[in-house]
Write an enzyme that holds these catalytic residues in place. Structure first.
Site: not given
Length: 123
Positions: A23, A67, A112
């Protein structure tokens, strides 16, 4: 006491700071967001808050994230854009914009993935 919840979502990229593992690399998620409010009273229509209004306020905040590369946003300049911090960001932004008498923001949960989430609430 009534508890009301809406679900929404956004997609964004990030990488975790001060983290050693996959990550730390640039990656993205399709986050699901749960917003929970509470109220004791209902209006003449039997509503604590119109879900449409709650969704509108929530989506205005999520539009700031959708986005985007989260690390570039001012809020995340010095902190890792983890699900924990994202849930706090949404909570604090929503808390200041959602001013409805008798309605209290209880918590914001950010998923998530289908099996991992973080929740932020006031003490």
């Amino acid at each position: 006491m009534y508890q009301l919840k809406i679900l929404s979502n956004f997609a964004a990229a990030h990488n975790l700071l001060h983290y050693h593992g996959d990550c730390e690399n640039l990656h993205g998620h399709n986050w699901k967001v749960e917003v929970t409010v509470t109220t004791r009273d209902l209006d003449a229509s039997g509503l604590g808050i119109d879900f449409k209004s709650l969704k509108k306020h929530t989506n205005e905040i999520l539009d700031r994230l959708d986005h985007k590369y989260l690390n570039d946003l001012d809020f995340f300049k010095d902190i890792s854009p983890s699900s924990e911090h994202i849930s706090r960001y949404i909570f604090e932004a929503l808390e200041s914009s959602l001013v409805v008498p008798g309605v209290t923001l209880k918590e914001v949960t950010v998923w998530e993935s289908d099996n991992a989430c973080a929740t932020y609430t006031r003490d």
